[in-house]
Design a protein around this motif. Structure first.
Motif, PDB file in Angstrom:
ATOM      1  N   ILE A 147      14.648   8.124  10.934  1.00 58.86           N
ATOM      2  CA  ILE A 147      13.519   8.675  11.688  1.00 58.86           C
ATOM      3  C   ILE A 147      12.194   8.135  11.165  1.00 58.86           C
ATOM      4  CG2 ILE A 147      12.494  10.831  12.546  1.00 58.86           C
ATOM      5  CD1 ILE A 147      15.382  10.448  13.345  1.00 58.86           C
ATOM      6  N   GLY A 148      12.211   7.455  10.019  1.00 52.55           N
ATOM      7  CA  GLY A 148      10.980   6.894   9.480  1.00 52.55           C
ATOM      8  C   GLY A 148      10.315   7.709   8.394  1.00 52.55           C
ATOM      9  N   HIS A 149      10.960   8.805   7.940  1.00 47.55           N
ATOM     10  CA  HIS A 149      10.394   9.587   6.831  1.00 47.55           C
ATOM     11  C   HIS A 149      10.344   8.742   5.558  1.00 47.55           C
ATOM     12  CE1 HIS A 149      12.171  12.946   9.344  1.00 47.55           C
ATOM     13  NE2 HIS A 149      10.929  13.361   9.184  1.00 47.55           N
ATOM     14  N   THR A 150       9.239   8.803   4.834  1.00 50.07           N
ATOM     15  CA  THR A 150       9.115   8.144   3.532  1.00 50.07           C
ATOM     16  C   THR A 150       9.148   9.200   2.425  1.00 50.07           C
ATOM     17  OG1 THR A 150       6.698   8.283   3.364  1.00 50.07           O
ATOM     18  CG2 THR A 150       7.614   6.432   4.642  1.00 50.07           C
ATOM     19  N   ASP A 151       8.902   8.760   1.198  1.00 47.77           N
ATOM     20  CA  ASP A 151       8.843   9.694   0.066  1.00 47.77           C
ATOM     21  C   ASP A 151       7.595  10.569   0.098  1.00 47.77           C
ATOM     22  OD1 ASP A 151      11.238   8.837  -1.163  1.00 47.77           O
ATOM     23  OD2 ASP A 151      10.206   7.136  -2.064  1.00 47.77           O
TER      24      ASP A 151
ATOM     25  N   VAL B 111      16.347  -0.983  -5.154  1.00 48.93           N
ATOM     26  CA  VAL B 111      15.318   0.030  -4.923  1.00 48.93           C
ATOM     27  C   VAL B 111      14.311  -0.018  -6.070  1.00 48.93           C
ATOM     28  CG1 VAL B 111      14.842   2.473  -4.539  1.00 48.93           C
ATOM     29  CG2 VAL B 111      16.976   1.479  -3.707  1.00 48.93           C
ATOM     30  N   ILE B 112      13.043  -0.149  -5.746  1.00 48.09           N
ATOM     31  CA  ILE B 112      11.989  -0.153  -6.754  1.00 48.09           C
ATOM     32  C   ILE B 112      11.280   1.190  -6.704  1.00 48.09           C
ATOM     33  CG2 ILE B 112       9.862  -1.236  -7.555  1.00 48.09           C
ATOM     34  CD1 ILE B 112      10.776  -3.828  -6.372  1.00 48.09           C
ATOM     35  N   ALA B 113      11.231   1.857  -7.849  1.00 44.49           N
ATOM     36  CA  ALA B 113      10.596   3.162  -7.932  1.00 44.49           C
ATOM     37  C   ALA B 113       9.095   3.051  -7.685  1.00 44.49           C
ATOM     38  CB  ALA B 113      10.861   3.773  -9.307  1.00 44.49           C
ATOM     39  N   ALA B 114       8.504   4.141  -7.227  1.00 39.54           N
ATOM     40  CA  ALA B 114       7.056   4.178  -7.035  1.00 39.54           C
ATOM     41  C   ALA B 114       6.359   4.093  -8.387  1.00 39.54           C
ATOM     42  CB  ALA B 114       6.677   5.470  -6.317  1.00 39.54           C
TER      43      ALA B 114
ATOM     44  N   LEU C 108       0.818  -1.210   0.000  1.00 38.13           N
ATOM     45  CA  LEU C 108       0.000   0.000   0.000  1.00 38.13           C
ATOM     46  C   LEU C 108       0.854   1.263   0.000  1.00 38.13           C
ATOM     47  CD1 LEU C 108      -2.760  -1.275   2.434  1.00 38.13           C
ATOM     48  CD2 LEU C 108      -2.900  -1.046  -0.050  1.00 38.13           C
ATOM     49  N   ALA C 109       2.009   1.222   0.641  1.00 37.27           N
ATOM     50  CA  ALA C 109       2.921   2.372   0.594  1.00 37.27           C
ATOM     51  C   ALA C 109       3.471   2.549  -0.814  1.00 37.27           C
ATOM     52  CB  ALA C 109       4.057   2.188   1.598  1.00 37.27           C
ATOM     53  N   TRP C 110       3.819   1.426  -1.463  1.00 38.29           N
ATOM     54  CA  TRP C 110       4.345   1.511  -2.835  1.00 38.29           C
ATOM     55  C   TRP C 110       3.289   2.068  -3.780  1.00 38.29           C
ATOM     56  CZ3 TRP C 110       3.319  -1.219  -7.507  1.00 38.29           C
ATOM     57  CH2 TRP C 110       4.272  -1.002  -8.519  1.00 38.29           C
ATOM     58  N   GLN C 111       2.063   1.586  -3.647  1.00 37.03           N
ATOM     59  CA  GLN C 111       0.980   2.099  -4.493  1.00 37.03           C
ATOM     60  C   GLN C 111       0.735   3.584  -4.252  1.00 37.03           C
ATOM     61  OE1 GLN C 111      -2.103  -0.838  -3.449  1.00 37.03           O
ATOM     62  NE2 GLN C 111      -2.113  -1.486  -5.594  1.00 37.03           N
ATOM     63  N   ALA C 112       0.995   4.046  -3.032  1.00 33.99           N
ATOM     64  CA  ALA C 112       0.773   5.448  -2.689  1.00 33.99           C
ATOM     65  C   ALA C 112       1.890   6.356  -3.184  1.00 33.99           C
ATOM     66  CB  ALA C 112       0.624   5.593  -1.170  1.00 33.99           C
ATOM     67  N   GLY C 113       3.013   5.772  -3.622  1.00 29.68           N
ATOM     68  CA  GLY C 113       4.088   6.585  -4.167  1.00 29.68           C
ATOM     69  C   GLY C 113       5.411   6.494  -3.443  1.00 29.68           C
ATOM     70  N   CYS C 114       5.576   5.511  -2.564  1.00 25.54           N
ATOM     71  CA  CYS C 114       6.838   5.325  -1.840  1.00 25.54           C
ATOM     72  C   CYS C 114       7.742   4.339  -2.558  1.00 25.54           C
ATOM     73  CB  CYS C 114       6.581   4.793  -0.434  1.00 25.54           C
ATOM     74  SG  CYS C 114       5.700   5.911   0.662  1.00 25.54           S
ATOM     75  N   ARG C 115       9.045   4.607  -2.539  1.00 30.24           N
ATOM     76  CA  ARG C 115      10.003   3.601  -2.974  1.00 30.24           C
ATOM     77  C   ARG C 115      10.088   2.494  -1.926  1.00 30.24           C
ATOM     78  NH1 ARG C 115      15.045   7.394  -3.294  1.00 30.24           N
ATOM     79  NH2 ARG C 115      13.732   8.442  -1.739  1.00 30.24           N
ATOM     80  N   VAL C 116      10.389   1.288  -2.388  1.00 28.69           N
ATOM     81  CA  VAL C 116      10.633   0.164  -1.485  1.00 28.69           C
ATOM     82  C   VAL C 116      12.017  -0.391  -1.811  1.00 28.69           C
ATOM     83  CG1 VAL C 116       8.216  -0.401  -1.105  1.00 28.69           C
ATOM     84  CG2 VAL C 116       9.409  -1.406  -3.055  1.00 28.69           C
ATOM     85  N   ALA C 117      12.658  -1.003  -0.827  1.00 28.77           N
ATOM     86  CA  ALA C 117      14.062  -1.382  -1.006  1.00 28.77           C
ATOM     87  C   ALA C 117      14.391  -2.708  -0.333  1.00 28.77           C
ATOM     88  CB  ALA C 117      14.970  -0.277  -0.438  1.00 28.77           C
TER      89      ALA C 117
END
Length: 523
Positions: free
Chosen positions: A348-352, A504-507, A213-222
């Motif tokens: 600190i937990g900041h995402t894209d 790293v997978i782009a959003a 759900l984070a990836w679908q929302a626009g976050c990179r995953v790694a």
């Protein structure tokens, strides 16, 4: 039908140690919602046995703890983030002590045990049920907080994002009714991915939803290919998967094959205290050599009083299964345990996505690299949780995480015609195929088939299952890696490259590039 719309300052998705820490660390003027898929006790934190790594011994140093973590992480740890998290360990332990957690003491000091990969005794614990003791204590505190609403039996459906800023989420309650939650800050603390496999130490809620759900929302995953298989889960026929803590090996447990021979000397000079990926592969190799029979963890050379004092929960659980571990060796086998990668964040937990934090196992801070060092995970939950609370109170400027790696965008619209694929999707079949083709040892042919099958299911099923999407992202990451490193072991590429690179997978909002040609995946 009247819509269920709720407003909060902070929405925390996940009620394990990471989520609890944020909820208890924010001032009471904040209106908080704490979401749990089931009840508050159904989380990995509650099941954690071993303990929490922290430098408390005067003979130990944070620098040595960092170095042990870097060695286990096989070159992929983010040094700055790792140092930050581990440097805050003592303060986190002090916070728990002040909260009333009943840790085990020796004389007047916290008792410290040792686990694989650690050069010193630095594991703070509450007998062999640390996670349970910590979460129960914090839940008691939570019950006194009038500003926190616990949304039990609620499931995250999607994140609300506009202009790269998160402002809430859609949930489903126990009756499958939609709940719209609007919040200034959303914190993902959704845990790991263990339920994507047949055997796991994780609770049934650990389905990797947060990553998808984070990836679908626009976050990179790694670094999603790095799944840590705990070397020693109870392997009794007819018994549920149950973790046999690494602390047993830390206190002298010996691994033997079915012939009673100690086999770790043939694999690593650190023997039973080698990092988990090495021990897990050694055990898997032995199991294959002995016709899928489990190996044996032998504690019988230790005093019964010592075993029952240090490992009361494990002793009692095994006794209920008809096994006296002070008299009989414990049959064990590896089980999916911990996701080393996740949603890309800083320490600190900041995402894209602005105002969307990810903390704990769902996050990829770079602390764990390619293989988590034992007992660093509960620590990460607390340090990140406390830091997120501080950042929200201070209204710090948003810091987008950095990653020095090439972004890879998967294509989920094409399926290879070279495989015979199944049309009907179900979770059990997904778990079987992930275990068979994405387990402790992998190869390109198996992963190529698996990726095609997952893609096919994704296109064929009307309901888009987050766990299916997370599985696709995990396998896609693995297909990019032309080496073996840490928990990712590819039979076709057994060597480790000189340069360690993140996956790293782009959003999905970014421009797609073609998925890799399967014929080019050679080392």
């Amino acid at each position: 039908m009247k819509q269920n719309i709720q407003h909060y300052d902070v929405l925390i998705v996940g009620a394990g140690l990471a989520g609890l820490t944020v909820a208890l660390s924010l001032p009471e003027q904040f209106k908080i919602a704490l979401l749990a898929k089931q009840d508050l006790n159904t989380c990995s934190s509650n099941m954690a046995q071993g303990g929490i790594a922290a430098v408390l011994d005067p003979q130990d140093t944070v620098a040595e703890h960092v170095q042990d973590t870097l060695v286990a992480g096989a070159g992929l740890c983010h040094v700055e983030n790792t140092t930050h998290i581990l440097s805050n360990a003592a303060a986190a332990i002090d916070w728990l002590c002040q909260s009333g957690v009943p840790f085990t003491y020796h004389e007047q000091s916290l008792h410290l045990t040792r686990e694989g990969g650690h050069g010193h005794r630095r594991i703070v614990h509450a007998a062999d049920h640390t996670g349970w003791s910590v979460t129960q204590t914090l839940q008691q505190q939570l019950a006194t907080k009038s500003n926190v609403t616990c949304l039990t039996e609620h499931r995250l459906q999607q994140l609300y994002v506009e202009d790269q800023r998160c402002y809430g989420a859609e949930l489903k309650d126990a009756t499958q009714q939609s709940v719209q939650v609007f919040a200034k800050y959303v914190i993902l603390a959704t845990g790991g991915t263990g339920q994507l496999f047949e055997l796991t130490t994780n609770p049934e809620t650990s389905t990797g939803d947060g990553v998808a759900l984070a990836w679908q929302a626009g976050c990179r995953v790694a670094n999603l290919e790095f799944i840590q298989f705990h070397p020693t889960a109870l392997a009794l026929k007819g018994s549920k998967t149950f973790l046999i803590s690494e602390a047993l090996r830390g206190e002298g447990g010996i691994l033997r094959n079915q012939q009673g021979e100690r086999f770790m000397p043939a694999y690593d000079e650190r023997l039973e205290l080698a990092p988990r990926d090495i021990v897990a592969r050694a055990i898997a190799d032995q199991i294959q050599k002995q016709q899928q029979q489990p190996v044996l963890l032998d504690m019988t050379h230790l005093e019964k009083a010592f075993i029952t004092e240090h490992f009361p929960s494990i002793y009692q659980h095994c006794l209920e299964q008809g096994l006296d571990i002070s008299q009989q060796p414990i049959p064990v086998a590896p089980a999916a345990h911990y996701a080393c990668g996740g949603v890309l964040t800083d320490a600190i937990g900041h995402t894209d996505i602005e105002n969307l934090f990810a903390i704990g196992e769902v996050a990829c801070t770079g602390l764990h690299g390619a293989n988590r060092l034992a007992s660093n995970s509960l620590l990460e939950c607390m340090v990140m949780g406390r830091d997120v609370a501080h950042a929200i109170v201070q209204q710090d400027e948003w810091q987008v995480p950095k990653a020095e790696a090439e972004l890879v965008q998967p294509d989920f619209t094409a399926v290879s015609a070279q495989f015979e694929l199944e049309d009907d999707f179900d979770v059990v079949t997904l778990q079987q195929k992930m275990t068979q083709y994405f387990g402790i040892q992998r190869d390109f042919a198996g992963m190529q088939y698996l990726y095609a099958q997952l893609n096919h299911w994704w296109l064929m099923t009307e309901q888009q299952y987050p766990m299916l999407l997370t599985a696709m992202l995990m396998v896609h990451s693995a297909l990019q890696r032309q080496e073996s490193r840490g928990t990712h072991f590819n039979r076709d590429c057994p060597q480790t490259l000189a340069e360690a690179k993140m996956s790293v997978i782009a959003a999905p909002a970014q421009q797609a590039v073609p998925q890799p040609e399967v014929t080019s995946l050679v080392c």
